[in-house]
Design a protein around this motif. Structure first.
Motif, PDB file in Angstrom:
ATOM      1  N   ILE A   1       0.833  -1.210   0.000  1.00 58.94           N
ATOM      2  CA  ILE A   1       0.000   0.000   0.000  1.00 58.94           C
ATOM      3  C   ILE A   1       0.868   1.261   0.000  1.00 58.94           C
ATOM      4  O   ILE A   1       0.486   2.286  -0.573  1.00 58.94           O
ATOM      5  N   PHE A   2       2.044   1.201   0.598  1.00 57.39           N
ATOM      6  CA  PHE A   2       2.956   2.349   0.568  1.00 57.39           C
ATOM      7  C   PHE A   2       3.339   2.697  -0.868  1.00 57.39           C
ATOM      8  O   PHE A   2       3.268   3.857  -1.285  1.00 57.39           O
ATOM      9  N   LEU A   3       3.718   1.689  -1.646  1.00 57.21           N
ATOM     10  CA  LEU A   3       4.101   1.925  -3.040  1.00 57.21           C
ATOM     11  C   LEU A   3       2.896   2.372  -3.869  1.00 57.21           C
ATOM     12  O   LEU A   3       3.023   3.225  -4.745  1.00 57.21           O
ATOM     13  N   SER A   4       1.743   1.798  -3.592  1.00 51.67           N
ATOM     14  CA  SER A   4       0.538   2.143  -4.340  1.00 51.67           C
ATOM     15  C   SER A   4       0.151   3.605  -4.136  1.00 51.67           C
ATOM     16  O   SER A   4      -0.152   4.328  -5.098  1.00 51.67           O
ATOM     17  N   ILE A   5       0.164   4.059  -2.891  1.00 53.23           N
ATOM     18  CA  ILE A   5      -0.212   5.442  -2.614  1.00 53.23           C
ATOM     19  C   ILE A   5       0.855   6.413  -3.114  1.00 53.23           C
ATOM     20  O   ILE A   5       0.545   7.515  -3.576  1.00 53.23           O
ATOM     21  N   THR A   6       2.113   6.007  -3.047  1.00 55.32           N
ATOM     22  CA  THR A   6       3.187   6.834  -3.608  1.00 55.32           C
ATOM     23  C   THR A   6       2.962   7.052  -5.094  1.00 55.32           C
ATOM     24  O   THR A   6       3.104   8.172  -5.604  1.00 55.32           O
ATOM     25  N   THR A   7       2.568   6.000  -5.796  1.00 55.49           N
ATOM     26  CA  THR A   7       2.267   6.107  -7.223  1.00 55.49           C
ATOM     27  C   THR A   7       1.103   7.064  -7.462  1.00 55.49           C
ATOM     28  O   THR A   7       1.157   7.923  -8.343  1.00 55.49           O
ATOM     29  N   SER A   8       0.049   6.929  -6.672  1.00 54.54           N
ATOM     30  CA  SER A   8      -1.141   7.769  -6.845  1.00 54.54           C
ATOM     31  C   SER A   8      -0.832   9.246  -6.674  1.00 54.54           C
ATOM     32  O   SER A   8      -1.470  10.100  -7.303  1.00 54.54           O
TER      33      SER A   8
END
Length: 232
Positions: A52-59
């Motif tokens: 989720i850290f990488l996902s939100i960073t992408t967003s």
């Protein structure tokens, strides 16, 4: 989970999520006597936190670029750009009602890992597509609107929905409550890091569309992370 409407079927997928840890250690949630609560290992939980850290960073990696690019493609019409931005958000929320229901049940059948890859896979592809698009303003605007709508929908599903479902598979009781708190703390770190990375790119004079290339790179890192480190 209730807010998303996803059927998590707590515990149903636990036997298939994270089978082995590094070094051959069992990744099955530990249980004591009959009826005891499931206890997830720290490694299991960190897999979900990292996702989720990488996902939100992408967003958040194109957080500033998207409204700027949309305004430019609308010929500087701020009002029209605002309508498109809010409209795509609304449409994605409506689509998510269906995607979350179908995707949640599908992940119960085929496992969480595959569904974790949907969001970052699409984000990487759309980031490269927008970065490389050199067409006229109208096709580019249509591309941006469609990609934004789908990215918001699929990104939410593959990050928060799948992460919460996986934690419910792995833990329960107090451990689950603590894990959910840490999960959203990691999401908060992504909210901080994404704009910092975007600012570093734009402050060096790169074109606005380079933010989408940045988002694609972070998405590719997440895909590699999911494939290499996150077990079923």
């Amino acid at each position: 989970a209730a807010a998303t409407g996803v059927s998590l079927h707590t515990g149903r997928r636990a036997s298939r999520f994270c089978s082995m840890a590094p070094g051959g250690t069992s990744m099955m949630p530990k249980a004591g006597a009959a009826g005891a609560e499931k206890v997830a290992s720290p490694w299991q939980l960190r897999q979900v936190y990292g996702s989720i850290f990488l996902s939100i960073t992408t967003s958040c990696a194109a957080l500033q670029a998207e409204p700027l690019m949309m305004t430019a493609l609308c010929g500087g019409d701020v009002g029209r750009a605002a309508i498109l931005l809010s409209g795509t958000s609304s449409v994605s929320n409506i689509i998510s009602l269906v995607v979350n229901q179908i995707g949640g049940r599908l992940s119960d059948a085929v496992g969480r890992k595959l569904l974790f890859l949907v969001g970052p896979g699409f984000s990487a592809a759309q980031g490269l597509l927008i970065f490389a698009n050199q067409g006229s303003a109208s096709p580019s605007l249509a591309l941006l609107v469609v990609c934004r709508t789908l990215r918001l929908c699929l990104g939410t599903f593959s990050s928060s929905v799948m992460s919460m479902a996986s934690l419910s598979d792995l833990a329960q009781g107090k451990q689950l409550s603590v894990a959910n708190s840490v999960l959203w703390a990691c999401a908060g770190l992504g909210v901080i890091l994404g704009p910092i990375l975007e600012g570093a790119v734009l402050s060096r004079g790169f074109a606005i569309r380079c933010s989408y290339l940045l988002a694609a790179v972070v998405s590719a890192v997440q895909v590699a992370y999911q494939l290499a480190l996150v077990d079923e």
